[in-house]
Every structure is written in C-alpha cells, then in structure tokens.
Write a protein that holds these residues in place. Structure first.
Motif, short mmCIF file in Angstrom:
data_model
loop_
_atom_site.label_atom_id
_atom_site.label_comp_id
_atom_site.label_asym_id
_atom_site.label_seq_id
_atom_site.Cartn_x
_atom_site.Cartn_y
_atom_site.Cartn_z
N ASP B 9 35.80 32.36 40.78
CA ASP B 9 36.43 32.37 39.47
C ASP B 9 35.70 33.24 38.44
O ASP B 9 35.50 32.82 37.31
CB ASP B 9 36.58 30.93 38.95
CG ASP B 9 37.39 30.09 39.92
OD1 ASP B 9 38.61 30.03 39.78
OD2 ASP B 9 36.79 29.54 40.87
N ASP B 39 39.79 34.03 42.86
CA ASP B 39 39.98 34.33 41.44
C ASP B 39 38.95 35.34 40.98
O ASP B 39 38.22 35.14 40.00
CB ASP B 39 39.94 33.06 40.56
CG ASP B 39 41.27 32.32 40.55
OD1 ASP B 39 42.21 32.76 41.24
OD2 ASP B 39 41.37 31.29 39.85
N ASN B 69 44.46 32.32 43.47
CA ASN B 69 45.83 32.45 42.94
C ASN B 69 45.93 33.56 41.90
O ASN B 69 46.92 34.28 41.85
CB ASN B 69 46.32 31.11 42.37
CG ASN B 69 45.38 30.49 41.37
OD1 ASN B 69 44.17 30.53 41.53
ND2 ASN B 69 45.93 29.92 40.31
N HIS B 70 44.90 33.76 41.09
CA HIS B 70 44.95 34.83 40.09
C HIS B 70 45.05 36.20 40.74
O HIS B 70 45.70 37.10 40.21
CB HIS B 70 43.71 34.78 39.19
CG HIS B 70 43.79 33.72 38.13
ND1 HIS B 70 43.89 34.00 36.80
CD2 HIS B 70 43.83 32.37 38.23
CE1 HIS B 70 43.97 32.87 36.11
NE2 HIS B 70 43.92 31.86 36.97
N HIS B 162 39.58 28.99 48.28
CA HIS B 162 39.70 28.98 46.81
C HIS B 162 40.10 27.57 46.36
O HIS B 162 39.48 26.98 45.49
CB HIS B 162 40.72 30.01 46.33
CG HIS B 162 40.86 30.02 44.85
ND1 HIS B 162 39.80 30.26 44.00
CD2 HIS B 162 41.93 29.79 44.03
CE1 HIS B 162 40.22 30.19 42.74
NE2 HIS B 162 41.50 29.89 42.73
N HIS B 202 38.31 27.44 41.96
CA HIS B 202 39.62 27.08 41.40
C HIS B 202 39.58 25.98 40.35
O HIS B 202 40.30 26.06 39.35
CB HIS B 202 40.59 26.71 42.54
CG HIS B 202 42.02 26.59 42.12
ND1 HIS B 202 42.66 27.53 41.34
CD2 HIS B 202 42.95 25.63 42.37
CE1 HIS B 202 43.92 27.15 41.14
NE2 HIS B 202 44.13 26.02 41.75
FE LIG Z 1 42.37 29.56 40.80
#
Ligand SMILES: [Fe+2]
Ligand SMILES: [Fe+2]
Lengths: 85, 240
Positions: B9, B39, B69-70, B162, B202
């Motif tokens: 992240d 991320d 996900n980003h 993640h 995450h």
């Molecule tokens: Fe995330």
C-alpha cells in the motif's frame, strides 16, 4: 457536484468521491461529524494528498467548519526486525 | 535464517518519488529480499507504475510483488506488470518464485486475492450471477495460491497476497467492511501448503499480527499499519 441535503448523504458522497476520483483514490478516510464541525481523520502518503482530500471533503459540507486531522505516514527504516522462529 | 523485508500500500505517484529511497538503499544490510504486498500505485496508471519502478527498482536485493485493487483500477494490470518487470520487479499472480539466499532457498507464492469475508459470515456463490462471480473470483484465486505454494521447492515458504487471509489483522477496521478486505479461502490455501509465513496489505486501518487456523503467522504490512518504510522478518527454519 450537488450538495446533499443531509449530512449522512454528504458524507457518503464525499467518501465515494475520494475513492472513485483517480486523482485521489483514497479509501478509509474517516469523516467524523461533530456539533457544528466535521473532522477528517486518516493516514496518507503526502502533504499534497492530505490537503487535496480536505479541500474535496469541505466542498460537501459548505455550512460546516472542516478540520483536517489527516497525518502523513512516516517512511523511516524500522529500528528492529521481528524474529520468527 | 532468511531476512524478509515487506511493505504494501505505498500508492505511488510523482508526489512520492524519492520518499522511500533512503530507507530502501539500506536494505542490503538487513534483508535478503523485499516483498511488496500490492496497491503499489494510486490507480493503476502507467505513470504511477513508472514511479514504482523508479522508487523500488534497481535495489541490491530481489524485489517480488503482487498487485492490489488500486493497481487494477485503470483496467490495465498487464501494463503495470510490464513496467515493473522492466525494472526487475517480479510480479506474482497465481505463480511462485524461489530465490537463493545465504540462509537457504526462499519460496514465495503470490496472488492478489479478493474479498468475501470470513468463516460463518461470508458470501456464498448463490443467487445472482454478480454474486456468484464475486465469490468464484476468490475461490479461483485461493486455488491458484494453494497450488503455487505447494509447487515451491524450497526451505522456507511465504504466501504473499494483497487481501487478508484472516480477520485477526483487520482489527481496527469497521466490521461492516471485512468482506471487502479478505477471505478465509486465502487462509485455507495458506494452511494447505502450509506456508511458514503469510504477508498481506490492503487493510490500512487494520493491525499487524494474526495467525491462520492452521497456525501460520500472518502479518499485515500495509504502510499505514507498520508506519515504517518496511517491516523486517527474520524467518528461521522450523518456523510456522
Ligand atoms: Fe487495497
Ligand atoms: Fe491500499
């Protein structure tokens, strides 16, 4: 952007905007509604992002004071390792 | 002993260039490998991927990553992978890698993973097609994690995801969003190998330490959780 009539919807739309605008893409900011003011809390990676988020959230609460309590996460080297044996 | 540095992240873009570099340049003194738990970018653009490459590439230790996900938001995860690979950062997705270290062979298997929730309070592949496809995405991811962990020929085995495999490392997050933060299916995959350590990100408001039902130690290395440039885990044989 339309100003939601109720603070709860304003909070929801502010949160959606922070997450879904690719130039921000920030999830997990906390928007806390207090008497007469709104406090934004969370951790981000730069001062630029901190200020941008506060600006965007403030636009959703035109009649409130918005306080920016977001902090920038530190990036120092850790002092020690975790031993896993 | 194998020394593992890890962070997730970091959400890179041009405003962060150079921020992590001073701590990263000290890595060879304290770690044999750096794991990036997804991320890596703000929303998966090429420009942001180039920032990741510049910040985390060209280090004196191997760098192994999964996407988050980003990194998928731009709908071009392959482009992100390509930019990272060009700078020597290896991205795992349903795959594994074994690296030689002075302390032995370290195997890392990785997937991004997905949500669904945790035992007793999780989504089921039932009802609308959107719901079934949500749950099947996680099932598929967990199956590939299990298989790639089991295929590793190594002395110590690490699972890199993640999304979270256990709820322990989510403590601090609102309970309502747990199903978007991870899935017990990932934990089950980690226990199937079993891994010696599981690393994820995450959950920015989560907590650092947890354990799978099978006893594998889990660490959430999301940057806002660890509050350092990276964490270091000295993993010994017989761990786990
Ligand atoms: Fe995330
Ligand atoms: Fe993140």
């Amino acid at each position: 952007m339309k100003h939601a009539e109720h603070d709860e919807y304003a909070e929801a739309s502010a949160q959606r905007e922070l997450a879904e605008d690719g130039g921000i893409a920030e999830q997990g900011m906390e928007i806390v509604r207090r008497d007469g003011c709104v406090v934004i809390r969370g951790e981000v990676e730069s001062e630029h992002r901190r200020d941008l988020i506060a600006q965007r959230v403030a636009a959703h609460f035109p009649h409130c004071e918005v306080r920016n309590d977001i902090v920038v996460v530190r990036v120092g080297r850790p002092m020690e390792a975790e031993e896993l044996a | 002993m194998i020394r593992i540095a890890a962070v997730g992240d970091v959400h890179m873009d041009v405003d962060l260039l150079g921020r992590y570099r001073p701590a990263l340049l000290e890595l060879p003194e304290c770690a044999d490998v750096l794991l990036l738990a997804g991320d890596l970018t703000r929303h998966g653009s090429r420009r942001e991927a180039q920032c990741v490459a510049q910040e985390f590439g060209g280090l004196q230790v191997p760098v192994i990553a999964v996407l988050g996900n980003h990194d998928h938001h731009g709908d071009e995860p392959d482009q992100v992978v390509e930019v990272l690979a060009a700078s020597g950062i290896q991205v795992l997705e349903g795959s594994g890698v074994v690296i030689g270290t002075p302390g032995g062979r370290l195997g890392v298997a990785g997937v991004k993973g997905f949500g669904g929730g945790f035992a007793g309070r999780c989504a089921s592949a039932f009802g609308e097609p959107e719901m079934k496809s949500f749950v099947r995405t996680t099932e598929h991811s967990a199956e590939r994690l299990s298989k790639s962990l089991q295929e590793l020929e190594c002395d110590l085995r690490v699972a890199l995801t993640h999304y979270a495999p256990v709820p322990d490392t989510l403590v601090g997050e609102p309970l309502e969003i747990y199903p978007f933060l991870g899935s017990y299916l990932l934990g089950e995959a980690i226990d199937s190998a079993p891994a010696d350590l599981a690393i994820h990100g995450h959950a920015h408001a989560g907590s650092e330490r947890g354990v799978t039902p099978g006893g594998v130690r889990v660490r959430n290395v999301a940057h806002p959780v660890i509050k350092h440039a990276y964490s270091i885990f000295n993993l010994d044989h017989g761990a786990g």
